[in-house]
Design an enzyme around this catalytic site. Structure first.
Site, mmCIF file in Angstrom:
data_model
loop_
_atom_site.group_PDB
_atom_site.id
_atom_site.type_symbol
_atom_site.label_atom_id
_atom_site.label_comp_id
_atom_site.label_asym_id
_atom_site.label_seq_id
_atom_site.Cartn_x
_atom_site.Cartn_y
_atom_site.Cartn_z
ATOM 1 C CB THR A 39 -0.982 0.043 1.191
ATOM 2 O OG1 THR A 39 -0.256 -0.173 2.404
ATOM 3 C CG2 THR A 39 -2.073 -0.999 1.065
ATOM 4 C CG PHE B 127 -7.418 -7.367 -2.233
ATOM 5 C CD1 PHE B 127 -7.916 -7.387 -3.522
ATOM 6 C CD2 PHE B 127 -6.075 -7.681 -2.035
ATOM 7 C CE1 PHE B 127 -7.112 -7.716 -4.593
ATOM 8 C CE2 PHE B 127 -5.257 -8.013 -3.093
ATOM 9 C CZ PHE B 127 -5.777 -8.034 -4.373
ATOM 10 C CG HIS C 68 -2.962 -15.648 -3.946
ATOM 11 N ND1 HIS C 68 -3.577 -14.728 -3.138
ATOM 12 C CD2 HIS C 68 -3.131 -16.855 -3.347
ATOM 13 C CE1 HIS C 68 -4.088 -15.349 -2.070
ATOM 14 N NE2 HIS C 68 -3.823 -16.628 -2.173
ATOM 15 C CB CYS D 77 -2.814 -19.871 -24.556
ATOM 16 S SG CYS D 77 -4.039 -20.677 -25.604
ATOM 17 C CB CYS E 17 -3.939 -22.499 -30.330
ATOM 18 S SG CYS E 17 -4.470 -21.968 -28.701
#
Ligand code: APR
Length: 254
Positions: free
Chosen positions: A30, A37, A122, A130, A158
């Site tokens: 911060t 959050f 995380h 992809c 792809c």
């Protein structure tokens, strides 16, 4: 006992530990200008966390990417730099007093500050992958493509959709980092917990796991589930407390 005594005692625990690790959350960033959050004005005050689930990404990748871009552009400044908390954690590692930083953050600021062993439980905000062929792309490139497409960016190999490498709500955590984080928690003799509300599992359980064999040191502006387990608690900003702790530990070492 004054505060200085607490710093010295916590620093002693770090200096004496054969293995030491830190768990960080959004509160460590911060002071770099990245909002956390759950504090007032935090990300989940402005955005709805239900928009950032893996189920929504799978159901409607275009809508997901529109909100994802909005969140990134609205809340995360372009020129984010590590702050003294990140720098002091890196300095502790450099001095041989900290073995690893386990982080819930995807902002890459620990690495930018020079920390070498960073366990990103995380995922990472720096890359996107992809869903079809697994090809990996720079996140800024993926965001640019999403802007151009007005929705989910497509893989140039792809044609399938790209997903940010940050772990979404409801998504399984990457195995190897989670195993690594648990191992550091089990093996540590000193364990720092910095700037996390400890509301999201499995990260929330790591301090309890560590406290079994480690001296727990908490740095957080508010109380958490780790507070009652911690031998030392600093209700201060990470950018002030961690440098103080680090310089006391380096002094003891020396
Ligand atoms: N110094 C110390 N503590 C701070 C500071 C600071 N400068 N700024 C904020 N804090 C504290 C807040 O009081 C709060 O307890 O840091 C904590 C941040 O908690 P959260 O906002 O809940 O962030 P975090 O614990 O990292 O969230 C975990 O939730 O939404 C998900 O995936 C997201 O990784 C994130 C996870």
């Amino acid at each position: 006992m004054d505060e200085g005594d607490d710093y010295r005692a916590a620093a002693r625990a770090l200096a004496d530990a054969d293995v030491a690790a830190a768990l960080t959350g959004a509160g460590v960033s911060t002071e770099s200008g990245v909002p956390d959050f759950r504090s007032e004005g935090g990300v989940w005050d402005e955005y709805d966390e239900r928009d950032f689930t893996i189920a929504r990404f799978q159901r409607d990748p275009d809508a997901f990417w529109t909100d994802w871009l909005d969140l990134q552009e609205g809340l995360i400044p372009d020129d984010v730099e590590p702050n003294p908390a990140h720098e002091s954690l890196a300095a502790l590692e450099e001095a041989g007093l900290l073995d690893a930083v386990i982080t819930q953050n995807v902002d890459g600021l620990h690495q930018d500050a020079g920390s070498r062993t960073v366990v990103e439980i995380h995922g990472s905000g720096a890359r996107a992958s992809c869903r079809g062929c697994g090809a990996s792309f720079d996140a800024a490139v993926a965001r640019e493509r999403a802007r151009e497409a007005g929705g989910a960016p497509a893989c140039e190999n792809c044609g399938d959709v790209l997903k940010p490498d940050a772990v979404l709500f409801g998504e399984r955590l990457p195995d190897a980092p989670l195993r690594g984080a648990r191992r550091w928690a089990d093996e540590s003799e000193a364990f720092l917990v910095v700037g996390s509300s400890l509301t999201v599992e499995p990260a929330a359980s790591l301090p309890r796991r560590a406290a079994d064999g480690a001296t727990l040191v908490e740095v957080n502006t508010e109380s958490t589930t780790a507070s009652s387990l911690a031998a030392y608690t600093f209700r201060e900003k990470a950018g002030e407390a961690i440098p103080e702790l680090a310089s006391a530990a380096v002094e003891l070492q020396g």
